[in-house]
Design a protein around this motif. Structure first.
Motif, PDB file in Angstrom:
ATOM      1  N   CYS A 154     -27.590   6.872  -1.531  1.00 32.35           N
ATOM      2  CA  CYS A 154     -27.910   8.287  -1.740  1.00 32.35           C
ATOM      3  C   CYS A 154     -28.794   8.434  -2.975  1.00 32.35           C
ATOM      4  CB  CYS A 154     -26.617   9.095  -1.891  1.00 32.35           C
ATOM      5  SG  CYS A 154     -26.875  10.799  -2.421  1.00 32.35           S
ATOM      6  N   GLU A 155     -30.051   8.787  -2.747  1.00 29.26           N
ATOM      7  CA  GLU A 155     -31.026   8.907  -3.830  1.00 29.26           C
ATOM      8  C   GLU A 155     -30.625   9.995  -4.825  1.00 29.26           C
ATOM      9  OE1 GLU A 155     -35.649  10.358  -4.350  1.00 29.26           O
ATOM     10  OE2 GLU A 155     -35.044   9.463  -2.453  1.00 29.26           O
ATOM     11  N   TRP A 156     -30.159  11.146  -4.338  1.00 30.69           N
ATOM     12  CA  TRP A 156     -29.808  12.248  -5.226  1.00 30.69           C
ATOM     13  C   TRP A 156     -28.501  11.994  -5.960  1.00 30.69           C
ATOM     14  CZ3 TRP A 156     -33.488  14.936  -6.993  1.00 30.69           C
ATOM     15  CH2 TRP A 156     -34.636  15.121  -6.221  1.00 30.69           C
ATOM     16  N   CYS A 157     -27.620  11.179  -5.387  1.00 31.30           N
ATOM     17  CA  CYS A 157     -26.414  10.751  -6.110  1.00 31.30           C
ATOM     18  C   CYS A 157     -26.831   9.924  -7.319  1.00 31.30           C
ATOM     19  CB  CYS A 157     -25.494   9.931  -5.209  1.00 31.30           C
ATOM     20  SG  CYS A 157     -24.861  10.801  -3.762  1.00 31.30           S
ATOM     21  N   ALA A 158     -27.801   9.037  -7.116  1.00 32.83           N
ATOM     22  CA  ALA A 158     -28.289   8.189  -8.202  1.00 32.83           C
ATOM     23  C   ALA A 158     -28.934   9.030  -9.297  1.00 32.83           C
ATOM     24  CB  ALA A 158     -29.276   7.154  -7.664  1.00 32.83           C
ATOM     25  N   VAL A 159     -29.681  10.046  -8.923  1.00 32.00           N
ATOM     26  CA  VAL A 159     -30.303  10.924  -9.916  1.00 32.00           C
ATOM     27  C   VAL A 159     -29.216  11.668 -10.696  1.00 32.00           C
ATOM     28  CG1 VAL A 159     -31.819  12.919 -10.253  1.00 32.00           C
ATOM     29  CG2 VAL A 159     -32.445  11.154  -8.604  1.00 32.00           C
ATOM     30  N   TRP A 160     -28.196  12.192  -9.995  1.00 31.62           N
ATOM     31  CA  TRP A 160     -27.089  12.874 -10.671  1.00 31.62           C
ATOM     32  C   TRP A 160     -26.408  11.917 -11.645  1.00 31.62           C
ATOM     33  CZ3 TRP A 160     -21.928  12.448 -11.631  1.00 31.62           C
ATOM     34  CH2 TRP A 160     -21.296  13.572 -12.162  1.00 31.62           C
ATOM     35  N   ASN A 161     -26.146  10.702 -11.202  1.00 32.17           N
ATOM     36  CA  ASN A 161     -25.505   9.711 -12.068  1.00 32.17           C
ATOM     37  C   ASN A 161     -26.323   9.468 -13.339  1.00 32.17           C
ATOM     38  OD1 ASN A 161     -23.148   9.153 -10.560  1.00 32.17           O
ATOM     39  ND2 ASN A 161     -24.307   7.802  -9.218  1.00 32.17           N
ATOM     40  N   LYS A 162     -27.630   9.394 -13.186  1.00 30.98           N
ATOM     41  CA  LYS A 162     -28.511   9.137 -14.330  1.00 30.98           C
ATOM     42  C   LYS A 162     -28.561  10.340 -15.273  1.00 30.98           C
ATOM     43  CE  LYS A 162     -33.261   7.978 -15.509  1.00 30.98           C
ATOM     44  NZ  LYS A 162     -34.618   7.867 -15.054  1.00 30.98           N
ATOM     45  N   GLU A 163     -28.680  11.547 -14.725  1.00 29.01           N
ATOM     46  CA  GLU A 163     -28.866  12.736 -15.555  1.00 29.01           C
ATOM     47  C   GLU A 163     -27.563  13.346 -16.070  1.00 29.01           C
ATOM     48  OE1 GLU A 163     -33.025  14.245 -13.456  1.00 29.01           O
ATOM     49  OE2 GLU A 163     -31.241  15.505 -13.302  1.00 29.01           O
ATOM     50  N   GLY A 203     -31.212  19.122  -9.555  1.00 28.64           N
ATOM     51  CA  GLY A 203     -31.537  18.944 -10.965  1.00 28.64           C
ATOM     52  C   GLY A 203     -30.496  19.547 -11.875  1.00 28.64           C
ATOM     53  N   GLU A 204     -30.488  19.054 -13.125  1.00 31.56           N
ATOM     54  CA  GLU A 204     -29.459  19.475 -14.075  1.00 31.56           C
ATOM     55  C   GLU A 204     -29.578  20.943 -14.460  1.00 31.56           C
ATOM     56  OE1 GLU A 204     -29.745  17.785 -18.144  1.00 31.56           O
ATOM     57  OE2 GLU A 204     -31.569  16.837 -17.402  1.00 31.56           O
ATOM     58  N   HIS A 205     -30.778  21.508 -14.437  1.00 31.49           N
ATOM     59  CA  HIS A 205     -30.942  22.917 -14.808  1.00 31.49           C
ATOM     60  C   HIS A 205     -30.319  23.846 -13.768  1.00 31.49           C
ATOM     61  CE1 HIS A 205     -33.309  21.826 -18.248  1.00 31.49           C
ATOM     62  NE2 HIS A 205     -34.071  21.063 -17.477  1.00 31.49           N
ATOM     63  N   PHE A 206     -30.150  23.374 -12.563  1.00 29.22           N
ATOM     64  CA  PHE A 206     -29.473  24.117 -11.496  1.00 29.22           C
ATOM     65  C   PHE A 206     -27.979  23.818 -11.520  1.00 29.22           C
ATOM     66  CE2 PHE A 206     -27.641  23.776  -7.230  1.00 29.22           C
ATOM     67  CZ  PHE A 206     -27.846  25.043  -6.730  1.00 29.22           C
ATOM     68  N   PHE A 207     -27.636  22.563 -11.701  1.00 30.10           N
ATOM     69  CA  PHE A 207     -26.254  22.113 -11.560  1.00 30.10           C
ATOM     70  C   PHE A 207     -25.294  22.806 -12.524  1.00 30.10           C
ATOM     71  CE2 PHE A 207     -22.770  19.234 -12.688  1.00 30.10           C
ATOM     72  CZ  PHE A 207     -22.195  19.042 -11.438  1.00 30.10           C
ATOM     73  N   TRP A 208     -25.598  22.784 -13.820  1.00 26.25           N
ATOM     74  CA  TRP A 208     -24.662  23.315 -14.813  1.00 26.25           C
ATOM     75  C   TRP A 208     -24.356  24.795 -14.616  1.00 26.25           C
ATOM     76  CZ3 TRP A 208     -21.671  19.998 -16.915  1.00 26.25           C
ATOM     77  CH2 TRP A 208     -22.128  18.727 -17.275  1.00 26.25           C
ATOM     78  N   PRO A 209     -25.352  25.675 -14.465  1.00 24.18           N
ATOM     79  CA  PRO A 209     -25.017  27.099 -14.296  1.00 24.18           C
ATOM     80  C   PRO A 209     -24.270  27.389 -12.993  1.00 24.18           C
ATOM     81  CG  PRO A 209     -27.407  26.827 -14.566  1.00 24.18           C
ATOM     82  CD  PRO A 209     -26.796  25.465 -14.621  1.00 24.18           C
ATOM     83  N   VAL A 210     -24.616  26.680 -11.927  1.00 28.23           N
ATOM     84  CA  VAL A 210     -23.921  26.905 -10.658  1.00 28.23           C
ATOM     85  C   VAL A 210     -22.477  26.418 -10.761  1.00 28.23           C
ATOM     86  CG1 VAL A 210     -23.845  26.283  -8.207  1.00 28.23           C
ATOM     87  CG2 VAL A 210     -26.007  26.914  -9.267  1.00 28.23           C
ATOM     88  N   LEU A 211     -22.279  25.262 -11.388  1.00 25.37           N
ATOM     89  CA  LEU A 211     -20.920  24.752 -11.570  1.00 25.37           C
ATOM     90  C   LEU A 211     -20.090  25.727 -12.403  1.00 25.37           C
ATOM     91  CD1 LEU A 211     -18.742  22.574 -11.302  1.00 25.37           C
ATOM     92  CD2 LEU A 211     -19.741  21.489 -13.338  1.00 25.37           C
ATOM     93  N   GLU A 212     -20.633  26.179 -13.513  1.00 25.21           N
ATOM     94  CA  GLU A 212     -19.893  27.116 -14.362  1.00 25.21           C
ATOM     95  C   GLU A 212     -19.541  28.393 -13.598  1.00 25.21           C
ATOM     96  OE1 GLU A 212     -20.351  28.307 -18.853  1.00 25.21           O
ATOM     97  OE2 GLU A 212     -21.729  29.511 -17.640  1.00 25.21           O
TER      98      GLU A 212
END
Length: 99
Positions: free
Chosen positions: A7-16, A73-82
């Motif tokens: 999973c390419e996007w899993c790898a990106v999440w892991n890195k970021e 991307g991280e700029h989307f992930f954090w606010p949506v998670l919160e």
């Protein structure tokens, strides 16, 4: 986190995010558990089948209360998670100056 090999996007999440997630307020409140897409526990009460990886499930008492599908991307992930944690759980973000 539902993931699968290759999973390419899993790898990106892991890195970021992967290393800093457990250090965040969100990560301390909702610790990450990794599950392979083909080995999701049968006793987990899901709202619908998981198709995409990564998929981040917010689970309380073995029942899904929210999810984020994909990782753009991280700029989307954090606010949506919160937002999900605030709306679907008793999570409250730390105030200014909190550790």
């Amino acid at each position: 986190m539902v993931e699968q090999p290759g999973c390419e996007w899993c790898a990106v999440w892991n890195k970021e995010i992967g290393e800093i997630y457990p250090l965040s307020a969100e990560g301390r409140f909702a610790p990450l558990k990794r599950v392979d897409l083909r080995a999701i526990p049968e006793d987990l009460d899901l709202n619908r089948k998981v198709i995409f990886t990564p998929t981040f499930l917010i689970v309380e008492d073995g029942r899904e209360v929210g999810r984020i599908e994909g990782y753009p991307g991280e700029h989307f992930f954090w606010p949506v998670l919160e937002k999900l944690l605030i709306e679907k759980t008793d999570y409250r973000p730390p105030g200014p100056g909190s550790i």
